[in-house]
Write a protein that holds these residues in place. Structure first.
Motif, PDB file in Angstrom:
ATOM      1  N   ALA A 166      -6.592   1.492  12.984  1.00  0.00           N
ATOM      2  CA  ALA A 166      -7.633   2.384  12.458  1.00  0.00           C
ATOM      3  C   ALA A 166      -7.181   2.837  11.082  1.00  0.00           C
ATOM      4  CB  ALA A 166      -7.799   3.594  13.372  1.00  0.00           C
ATOM      5  N   SER A 167      -8.073   2.694  10.097  1.00  0.00           N
ATOM      6  CA  SER A 167      -7.766   3.305   8.795  1.00  0.00           C
ATOM      7  C   SER A 167      -8.938   4.222   8.460  1.00  0.00           C
ATOM      8  CB  SER A 167      -7.540   2.270   7.701  1.00  0.00           C
ATOM      9  OG  SER A 167      -8.130   1.039   8.035  1.00  0.00           O
ATOM     10  N   TYR A 168      -8.707   5.513   8.707  1.00  0.00           N
ATOM     11  CA  TYR A 168      -9.757   6.509   8.561  1.00  0.00           C
ATOM     12  C   TYR A 168      -9.533   7.353   7.307  1.00  0.00           C
ATOM     13  CZ  TYR A 168     -10.768   5.652  13.582  1.00  0.00           C
ATOM     14  OH  TYR A 168     -11.088   5.101  14.797  1.00  0.00           O
ATOM     15  N   ASP A 169     -10.631   7.656   6.609  1.00  0.00           N
ATOM     16  CA  ASP A 169     -10.557   8.553   5.442  1.00  0.00           C
ATOM     17  C   ASP A 169     -10.874   9.967   5.921  1.00  0.00           C
ATOM     18  OD1 ASP A 169     -12.485   8.774   2.308  1.00  0.00           O
ATOM     19  OD2 ASP A 169     -11.021  10.106   3.255  1.00  0.00           O
ATOM     20  N   PRO A 170      -9.914  10.909   5.843  1.00  0.00           N
ATOM     21  CA  PRO A 170     -10.173  12.267   6.350  1.00  0.00           C
ATOM     22  C   PRO A 170     -11.398  12.910   5.704  1.00  0.00           C
ATOM     23  CG  PRO A 170      -7.973  12.113   5.346  1.00  0.00           C
ATOM     24  CD  PRO A 170      -8.601  10.775   5.221  1.00  0.00           C
ATOM     25  N   CYS A 171     -11.701  12.482   4.461  1.00  0.00           N
ATOM     26  CA  CYS A 171     -12.855  13.075   3.768  1.00  0.00           C
ATOM     27  C   CYS A 171     -14.184  12.541   4.291  1.00  0.00           C
ATOM     28  CB  CYS A 171     -12.755  12.802   2.262  1.00  0.00           C
ATOM     29  SG  CYS A 171     -11.276  13.553   1.575  1.00  0.00           S
ATOM     30  N   ALA A 172     -14.139  11.576   5.223  1.00  0.00           N
ATOM     31  CA  ALA A 172     -15.395  11.057   5.788  1.00  0.00           C
ATOM     32  C   ALA A 172     -15.943  12.002   6.856  1.00  0.00           C
ATOM     33  CB  ALA A 172     -15.160   9.669   6.390  1.00  0.00           C
ATOM     34  N   ALA A 173     -15.094  12.901   7.351  1.00  0.00           N
ATOM     35  CA  ALA A 173     -15.551  13.839   8.392  1.00  0.00           C
ATOM     36  C   ALA A 173     -16.599  14.780   7.795  1.00  0.00           C
ATOM     37  CB  ALA A 173     -14.371  14.625   8.934  1.00  0.00           C
ATOM     38  N   SER A 180     -21.728   5.478   5.561  1.00  0.00           N
ATOM     39  CA  SER A 180     -22.622   4.803   4.609  1.00  0.00           C
ATOM     40  C   SER A 180     -21.931   3.635   3.910  1.00  0.00           C
ATOM     41  CB  SER A 180     -23.112   5.817   3.566  1.00  0.00           C
ATOM     42  OG  SER A 180     -21.986   6.363   2.878  1.00  0.00           O
ATOM     43  N   PHE A 181     -20.596   3.504   4.113  1.00  0.00           N
ATOM     44  CA  PHE A 181     -19.871   2.316   3.631  1.00  0.00           C
ATOM     45  C   PHE A 181     -18.587   2.188   4.444  1.00  0.00           C
ATOM     46  CE2 PHE A 181     -16.513   4.389   1.044  1.00  0.00           C
ATOM     47  CZ  PHE A 181     -17.031   5.682   0.934  1.00  0.00           C
ATOM     48  N   ASP A 182     -17.798   1.109   4.187  1.00  0.00           N
ATOM     49  CA  ASP A 182     -16.581   0.880   4.992  1.00  0.00           C
ATOM     50  C   ASP A 182     -15.508   1.874   4.572  1.00  0.00           C
ATOM     51  OD1 ASP A 182     -16.737  -2.773   5.389  1.00  0.00           O
ATOM     52  OD2 ASP A 182     -17.932  -1.108   6.161  1.00  0.00           O
ATOM     53  N   ARG A 183     -15.669   3.086   5.020  1.00  0.00           N
ATOM     54  CA  ARG A 183     -14.808   4.181   4.587  1.00  0.00           C
ATOM     55  C   ARG A 183     -13.728   4.502   5.634  1.00  0.00           C
ATOM     56  NH1 ARG A 183     -17.256  10.035   2.527  1.00  0.00           N
ATOM     57  NH2 ARG A 183     -15.319  10.729   1.516  1.00  0.00           N
ATOM     58  N   SER A 184     -14.173   4.628   6.882  1.00  0.00           N
ATOM     59  CA  SER A 184     -13.252   4.826   8.018  1.00  0.00           C
ATOM     60  C   SER A 184     -13.527   3.685   8.980  1.00  0.00           C
ATOM     61  CB  SER A 184     -13.535   6.165   8.700  1.00  0.00           C
ATOM     62  OG  SER A 184     -13.202   7.237   7.845  1.00  0.00           O
ATOM     63  N   VAL A 185     -12.553   2.796   9.142  1.00  0.00           N
ATOM     64  CA  VAL A 185     -12.822   1.599   9.944  1.00  0.00           C
ATOM     65  C   VAL A 185     -11.748   1.349  10.998  1.00  0.00           C
ATOM     66  CG1 VAL A 185     -14.166   0.427   8.148  1.00  0.00           C
ATOM     67  CG2 VAL A 185     -11.679   0.102   8.273  1.00  0.00           C
ATOM     68  N   LEU A 225     -16.447   3.779  11.630  1.00  0.00           N
ATOM     69  CA  LEU A 225     -16.461   4.991  12.472  1.00  0.00           C
ATOM     70  C   LEU A 225     -17.718   5.806  12.173  1.00  0.00           C
ATOM     71  CD1 LEU A 225     -14.994   6.985  14.412  1.00  0.00           C
ATOM     72  CD2 LEU A 225     -13.973   8.021  12.362  1.00  0.00           C
ATOM     73  N   ARG A 226     -18.468   6.135  13.225  1.00  0.00           N
ATOM     74  CA  ARG A 226     -19.700   6.917  13.046  1.00  0.00           C
ATOM     75  C   ARG A 226     -19.569   8.308  13.645  1.00  0.00           C
ATOM     76  NH1 ARG A 226     -25.184   6.067  12.209  1.00  0.00           N
ATOM     77  NH2 ARG A 226     -26.614   7.379  13.390  1.00  0.00           N
ATOM     78  N   GLN A 227     -18.965   8.404  14.843  1.00  0.00           N
ATOM     79  CA  GLN A 227     -18.856   9.705  15.493  1.00  0.00           C
ATOM     80  C   GLN A 227     -17.789   9.658  16.576  1.00  0.00           C
ATOM     81  OE1 GLN A 227     -19.836  10.151  18.992  1.00  0.00           O
ATOM     82  NE2 GLN A 227     -21.999   9.512  19.149  1.00  0.00           N
ATOM     83  N   LEU A 228     -17.300  10.820  16.977  1.00  0.00           N
ATOM     84  CA  LEU A 228     -16.454  10.912  18.162  1.00  0.00           C
ATOM     85  C   LEU A 228     -17.023  12.028  19.047  1.00  0.00           C
ATOM     86  CD1 LEU A 228     -14.418  13.602  18.224  1.00  0.00           C
ATOM     87  CD2 LEU A 228     -13.220  12.322  16.474  1.00  0.00           C
ATOM     88  N   HIS A 229     -16.801  11.940  20.326  1.00  0.00           N
ATOM     89  CA  HIS A 229     -17.292  12.944  21.268  1.00  0.00           C
ATOM     90  C   HIS A 229     -16.425  12.904  22.521  1.00  0.00           C
ATOM     91  CE1 HIS A 229     -19.261   9.199  22.466  1.00  0.00           C
ATOM     92  NE2 HIS A 229     -19.087   9.678  23.687  1.00  0.00           N
ATOM     93  N   PHE A 230     -16.700  13.845  23.419  1.00  0.00           N
ATOM     94  CA  PHE A 230     -15.878  13.981  24.620  1.00  0.00           C
ATOM     95  C   PHE A 230     -16.731  13.960  25.885  1.00  0.00           C
ATOM     96  CE2 PHE A 230     -11.916  15.302  22.551  1.00  0.00           C
ATOM     97  CZ  PHE A 230     -12.361  15.741  21.310  1.00  0.00           C
ATOM     98  N   HIS A 231     -16.052  13.649  27.011  1.00  0.00           N
ATOM     99  CA  HIS A 231     -16.610  13.809  28.359  1.00  0.00           C
ATOM    100  C   HIS A 231     -15.569  14.590  29.143  1.00  0.00           C
ATOM    101  CE1 HIS A 231     -19.680  10.634  27.600  1.00  0.00           C
ATOM    102  NE2 HIS A 231     -18.721  10.168  26.807  1.00  0.00           N
ATOM    103  N   TRP A 232     -16.010  15.540  29.981  1.00  0.00           N
ATOM    104  CA  TRP A 232     -15.041  16.339  30.726  1.00  0.00           C
ATOM    105  C   TRP A 232     -15.656  16.839  32.030  1.00  0.00           C
ATOM    106  CZ3 TRP A 232     -17.340  17.739  26.102  1.00  0.00           C
ATOM    107  CH2 TRP A 232     -18.179  18.869  26.141  1.00  0.00           C
ATOM    108  N   GLY A 233     -14.804  17.396  32.899  1.00  0.00           N
ATOM    109  CA  GLY A 233     -15.264  17.823  34.225  1.00  0.00           C
ATOM    110  C   GLY A 233     -15.433  19.329  34.314  1.00  0.00           C
ATOM    111  N   SER A 234     -15.674  19.793  35.549  1.00  0.00           N
ATOM    112  CA  SER A 234     -15.798  21.244  35.790  1.00  0.00           C
ATOM    113  C   SER A 234     -14.450  21.815  36.214  1.00  0.00           C
ATOM    114  CB  SER A 234     -16.847  21.494  36.887  1.00  0.00           C
ATOM    115  OG  SER A 234     -16.673  20.567  37.938  1.00  0.00           O
TER     116      SER A 234
END
Ligand SMILES: NS(=O)(=O)c1ccc(C(=O)N2CCCN(Cc3ccccc3)CC2)cc1
Ligand SMILES: [Zn+2]
Length: 261
Positions: free
Chosen positions: A49-56, A73-78, A90-99
């Motif tokens: 993974a080569s991610y640009d922190p400024c893409a967040a 919008s371009f190959d910024r974080s890939v 990279l477009r998004q990150l998210h979570f799944h969790w329990g009760s």
């Protein structure tokens, strides 16, 4: 037309197929990963993974999960390598969790359910845009990382959990600048990979899943923080956002490959 699907009762995972027929397909996710059925593939490359922190850009609560959105919008974080034919954005990150801490992950490994699961979603830029990519079998790649409750939590999770108070209710979104999600990765890059789907409606079967073997450690308090999110908007009753995971689906004739012996 949009149908209000959910995770409990009459609009839960067993009902999704009524409005999203693909939910009963042959390449659905998540699945059970059992050592006995996994095939070690020594031709599998390491992933990078080569991610640009400024893409967040922002962090939000959409009533179903907590999501961080990135500029794609371009190959910024890939993400590249591993089972992938090229770079994926990279477009998004998210979570799944329990009760509670004893469940919450979507994938299950040799019968083990983790407290949660982090998904980093990437799309194949050979297609003109994300909407086009979700219609292709090689359109999407999701890097999945298990969250395990332990005594020495990963300090890097703090940044995300500190924002939770600002996105308590559905529809809240706040700026989330300067964040490189690769700080959340575990030491080992060992992974399983298989072809599957979105784990929520419309359940398109367009995902190359890369599931990391090593979980990251979070604290019970950090899991409680995620559970303090509400499914509802601020002017509605506070319904805890918990158990936003889909049960495992039949593997059918799919091979699960391992990058490690
Ligand atoms: N758990 S997961 O499998 O990693 C996962 C990743 C992303 C989403 C997600 O955000 N959505 C909402 C909209 C986008 N659709 C695709 C789409 C379908 C129809 C028209 C356009 C795009 C996917 C579901 C859900 C689950
Ligand atoms: Zn997910």
């Amino acid at each position: 037309s949009y149908y209000p699907w959910g995770y409990d009762g009459d609009n839960g995972p067993d009902q999704w197929h009524k409005n999203y027929p693909i939910a009963k397909g042959r390449h659905q996710s998540p699945i059970e990963i059992n050592n006995k059925e996994v095939h070690y593939d020594r031709s599998l490359l390491p992933w990078f993974a080569s991610y640009d922190p400024c893409a967040a850009k922002t962090i939000l609560n959409n009533g179903k999960t907590c999501r961080v959105v990135f500029d794609d919008s371009f190959d910024r974080s890939v993400l590249r390598g591993g089972p992938l034919p090229g770079v994926y954005r990279l477009r998004q990150l998210h979570f799944h969790w329990g009760s509670s801490d004893d469940h919450g992950s979507e994938h299950v490994v040799n019968g083990v359910r983790y407290a949660g699961e982090l998904h980093l979603l990437h799309w194949n830029p050979k297609y003109s845009n994300y909407l086009d990519a979700v219609r292709r079998t090689d359109g999407i790649a999701v890097l999945a990382i298990f969250l395990q409750v332990g005594k020495t939590p990963k300090p890097e999770m703090k940044r995300i959990l500190e924002e939770i108070n600002a996105i308590k209710t559905k529809g809240k979104e706040v700026p989330f600048p300067n964040f490189d999600p690769s700080i959340l990765f575990p030491k080992s890059h060992d992974y399983w990979t298989y072809h599957g789907s979105f784990t929520t409606p419309p359940c398109e079967e367009c995902i190359t899943w890369i599931v990391l073997r090593e979980p990251i450690i979070v604290s019970s308090d950090q899991m409680a923080k995620l559970r303090s999110l509400s499914k509802n908007a601020e002017n509605e009753p506070d319904l805890p956002l918990v158990d936003n995971w889909r049960p495992t689906q039949p593997r059918y004739f799919r091979m699960v490959s391992a990058s490690f012996l």
